[in-house]
Each structure stands twice: as C-alpha cells, then as structure tokens.
Motif scaffolding. Sequence first.
Motif, PDB file in Angstrom:
ATOM      1  N   ILE A 249      78.078 -38.634 -11.787  1.00 25.41           N
ATOM      2  CA  ILE A 249      77.821 -37.592 -12.787  1.00 25.41           C
ATOM      3  C   ILE A 249      77.676 -38.228 -14.170  1.00 25.41           C
ATOM      4  N   GLY A 250      78.589 -39.140 -14.498  1.00 25.14           N
ATOM      5  CA  GLY A 250      78.500 -39.829 -15.780  1.00 25.14           C
ATOM      6  C   GLY A 250      77.224 -40.644 -15.894  1.00 25.14           C
ATOM      7  N   ALA A 251      76.841 -41.328 -14.813  1.00 22.16           N
ATOM      8  CA  ALA A 251      75.622 -42.139 -14.822  1.00 22.16           C
ATOM      9  C   ALA A 251      74.383 -41.278 -15.002  1.00 22.16           C
ATOM     10  N   ALA A 252      74.345 -40.130 -14.334  1.00 24.76           N
ATOM     11  CA  ALA A 252      73.184 -39.235 -14.436  1.00 24.76           C
ATOM     12  C   ALA A 252      73.012 -38.704 -15.855  1.00 24.76           C
ATOM     13  N   LEU A 253      74.121 -38.334 -16.497  1.00 26.58           N
ATOM     14  CA  LEU A 253      74.043 -37.833 -17.869  1.00 26.58           C
ATOM     15  C   LEU A 253      73.581 -38.914 -18.836  1.00 26.58           C
ATOM     16  N   MET A 254      73.990 -40.154 -18.606  1.00 28.64           N
ATOM     17  CA  MET A 254      73.529 -41.255 -19.454  1.00 28.64           C
ATOM     18  C   MET A 254      72.026 -41.477 -19.276  1.00 28.64           C
ATOM     19  N   CYS A 255      71.552 -41.408 -18.055  1.00 32.02           N
ATOM     20  CA  CYS A 255      70.115 -41.599 -17.796  1.00 32.02           C
ATOM     21  C   CYS A 255      69.289 -40.473 -18.427  1.00 32.02           C
ATOM     22  N   LEU A 256      69.764 -39.245 -18.320  1.00 30.79           N
ATOM     23  CA  LEU A 256      69.048 -38.115 -18.924  1.00 30.79           C
ATOM     24  C   LEU A 256      68.985 -38.270 -20.444  1.00 30.79           C
ATOM     25  N   ALA A 257      70.076 -38.725 -21.042  1.00 31.26           N
ATOM     26  CA  ALA A 257      70.081 -38.946 -22.491  1.00 31.26           C
ATOM     27  C   ALA A 257      69.107 -40.058 -22.861  1.00 31.26           C
ATOM     28  N   GLY A 258      69.036 -41.097 -22.045  1.00 30.24           N
ATOM     29  CA  GLY A 258      68.109 -42.190 -22.306  1.00 30.24           C
ATOM     30  C   GLY A 258      66.663 -41.741 -22.257  1.00 30.24           C
ATOM     31  N   LEU A 259      66.333 -40.902 -21.293  1.00 32.11           N
ATOM     32  CA  LEU A 259      64.965 -40.375 -21.192  1.00 32.11           C
ATOM     33  C   LEU A 259      64.640 -39.494 -22.401  1.00 32.11           C
ATOM     34  N   THR A 260      65.614 -38.717 -22.834  1.00 33.81           N
ATOM     35  CA  THR A 260      65.412 -37.883 -24.026  1.00 33.81           C
ATOM     36  C   THR A 260      65.124 -38.744 -25.247  1.00 33.81           C
ATOM     37  N   ALA A 261      65.883 -39.830 -25.408  1.00 29.56           N
ATOM     38  CA  ALA A 261      65.689 -40.728 -26.547  1.00 29.56           C
ATOM     39  C   ALA A 261      64.330 -41.417 -26.505  1.00 29.56           C
ATOM     40  N   ALA A 262      63.843 -41.701 -25.302  1.00 32.02           N
ATOM     41  CA  ALA A 262      62.538 -42.362 -25.179  1.00 32.02           C
ATOM     42  C   ALA A 262      61.427 -41.525 -25.798  1.00 32.02           C
ATOM     43  N   PHE A 263      61.590 -40.209 -25.783  1.00 33.59           N
ATOM     44  CA  PHE A 263      60.563 -39.319 -26.327  1.00 33.59           C
ATOM     45  C   PHE A 263      60.885 -38.819 -27.738  1.00 33.59           C
ATOM     46  N   LEU A 264      62.171 -38.666 -28.065  1.00 35.31           N
ATOM     47  CA  LEU A 264      62.529 -37.962 -29.299  1.00 35.31           C
ATOM     48  C   LEU A 264      63.216 -38.823 -30.358  1.00 35.31           C
ATOM     49  N   ALA A 265      63.642 -40.033 -30.036  1.00 32.97           N
ATOM     50  CA  ALA A 265      64.367 -40.845 -31.014  1.00 32.97           C
ATOM     51  C   ALA A 265      63.511 -41.084 -32.260  1.00 32.97           C
TER      52      ALA A 265
END
Length: 458
Positions: free
Chosen positions: A419-435
């Motif tokens: 669960i922790g790993a999945a949330l980190m990956c989702l945040a990383g994908l979000t940053a790839a587009f919105l950072a």
Amino acid sequence: MVVIGLGTVWVLDGLEVTVVGNISGRLSEPGSGLPITSAQITGITAALYVAGACLGALFFGRLTDRFGRKKLFLITLALYLAATAMTAVSFSSWWFFVFRFLTGFGIGGEYAAINSAIDELIPSHYRGRIDLVINGSFWLGAVGGSLLAIGALNTDIFPINVGWRLTFALGVVLGLVILLVRRHVPESPRWLFIHGRSQEAESLVSSIEERVESERGEKLPATDEKITIQPRASITFREIARTVFSHYRRRAFLGLALFIGQAFLYNAITFGFGAILTTFFDVSTSDTGYFFAVIAAGNFLGPLLLGKLFDTVGRRIMISGTYLLSGLLLFGTAWLFAAGHLSAMTITACWAVALFFASAGASSAYLTVSEVFPLETRAMAIAFFYAVGTAAGGISGPLLFAELTSSGVVGDTALAFCIGAALMCLAGLTAAFLAVRAERRSLESIASPLSTANAPSR
C-alpha cells in the motif's frame, strides 16, 4: 545560523518519533510504570501524535502568516519543550496520550513557521538542496533516537521504569539549546516588507549584504528585477482558499499527492519497524535501535547526496524519479518478505536502499508546497497540505500498519508494504506531469505575491 537555529527542529522530530517506536516494546512490559500495550503505542499514540501535528500546523500556520515567522517558531518550540517534559513524567496512559498529542501540536506548528522562514532566507540557487538537507535532518534525530534507546533500555544501566523517561528528557535538553540559537535568527524580510515594515526589511537585508561583501571583498551585483508591493495587514481564509484551489489547483493536487504518499509510508514505518523486527525476526526490544539506526542513516544520506540534483537536473525529474524508484524498490521488498527470503539484517538493508530515494522525495514534498504558492499564503499552504496529507496517510498509516503487523501474519504485513509503495508510485506519476520547474528561480517568479498587480500564474 538559519540552518542550525531552524533546521535542527527536524532532528527533534526524528528523535521523538524514533524513540517512541523503539521503546514501544519496553513500555508495554510489566514494571515500566505505564499500563499500556505495544499496539496502543504503535497505533493510538502514533495517531495522536500525528493528529496533534496536523492540527498544530493548521492553527500555527494561520498565525505564522499573520504575525510573522519568528514569533511563531519561538512559541512552537516552547510548546514542544513543555509537552516533552510532561511526557517524561507520565504516570498513566491517558497522561502519556495527552502530552504526545501536545508534542505533535508543537511540532506541526514548527513545520509551517520553519519552512516558510527557510525558503524566504535561502538564495534561490541553493534553495532546493538546503531545504532537502534540512528536512532530511529528521533522520539524524532518528539515528540519535535509535542509539539513545539502546542505552536507555538497557536494564543493567537504568531501571525499567526510568530509562525510557530519560530519552524524552534529552529531547528537552536539545530543544533548549536550539532555542538559544533560534533567538538570533532574523525575521523573514519578505514577510516584513509585505506587512508594511519596509524599513526593517531594508535594514536587515542591507546588514546581510554588507557582511557578505566584507567577507568576499567585492560588491554584490545589483538586481534588475522589480515588483511593486502594496502592503496589507492580513489575508482572509476565503482569499487563501481561492488562490490555492482556483488559481493554483494543479499545484494543489500535486501537493496533496506528494504528502499523502510519503506520510503513509513514513509514519507507518517509523512507528512500526520495531514491531516488525520483534514479531517476525525475534529481535530483542533492546536491539531494535541498531537496525533502525541503519535505516535512518540511509534516509539522511538520500537528501544529502541527491539534494544538489534538485537544483541542477531539476525539480520535475528528481521528484518524480525518487518517488517512483522508491515505490518500485518497496514492492520488491514486500515480495521478498512475503516469500520468506529476508532476515532481520537483509530487510533492514532493503529498507535502507529504498528509503535512500524515498527520503529525498519526501523532503521535496515540503520544498514543493513552500515555494509554489504566493508569499501571503505560504505558511498556511504548508500547514494545509501537511495536515491533510498527513491526516490521510499519517494517521491511517500507523493504525493500519499496527493492525496488520500485530496479526503476526506475513501476508498482512507485506500488504501494508505494498500500500505504501503504491501511494509513492502514484505520487511520482503525478509529479512527472504536474511538478513545477522551480529550480534556481526566485520565489516571486514562481508565484507572484498577492500584493502585486500581477495575476498569479497557473
């Protein structure tokens, strides 16, 4: 002075969180002086500490934007000192719970006041690496807390009902030292100017420039950037909300994703790792500090060694990369753990490698929300994203993690890892587009102050 006076609060936070995680087994033993169970410490106590931090961030965040950075980072540290001292003399579980909540309340207020002041005092070319290292210094406290717990929990040195109290007493001593240094840290000249105290701001900046010119033996170049400011006493909640969630809604979504991912992962791990070692690998409660010290060292080295890249390679690549890579490594750790391929030493090594990258990513969450919103909303924005993200991940994380690890079933604990790993990956994908590409840019060019005539960028 800024780094020592302000940044060292994360050392205290790391000390606090790690000490509780490492002494959980000892507190639950007969004769500790507290009628409390290990599950209550890793679950209820952890959740109360985080809940206090969330509420403290919101409460003091608003006051920080209104009354200044310096007043609040002195008040919040004083609250931390008092609450920690009261924790050390706990005589019942309810007393322990109350003052862990108040300790978190003070620490949460620190996040808003300190991150605002740091970003407004550090030069833009170095803001990323300095901010990451300061936030990463949490793990120096974690190393200290782990090693401190080893000696304090040794019943050959201290009685079972005394040693754990001394760990909290040390936090008070360190806090007093920091308070002495912090009194000399200046107010943010940006905050002074925006609130109509331009002469104080000019005097402060001039004194800093004169000192630097004297040390370097050369005149500093003049700036060619100008903005016109109309001072204002305060900003309403309505205007703050409209600014953050209307003008900067993409940045708001990014902040939430980054904070939820790292908050779930880190609060679950820091409060629950000792329980994993004792439950699944038969590690003595007196020895868990050695293992956690290794993880904490890896966490500090991440921001320290990768921080410069956030200013050179850039925010978007580094934020998304550290989140995604740490998430993938954590998935691998979960698979090895579930398959029975790990020992106490190898799971510690796996966590240390994964968290080397996760720590840099988590620190960048604080950097992101402190630099991508206007000056007048900065402290409140930090407080909001910290509070909401931490409430979503930091309260549910310890509770869920405690429930899954206490079952003694390997698959349940592996699920918590995933669960922790999945949330980190989702945040990383979000940053790839919105950072936001904020590297080496002034705060005003990233988000114009509300007191200027310029419309906020999106």
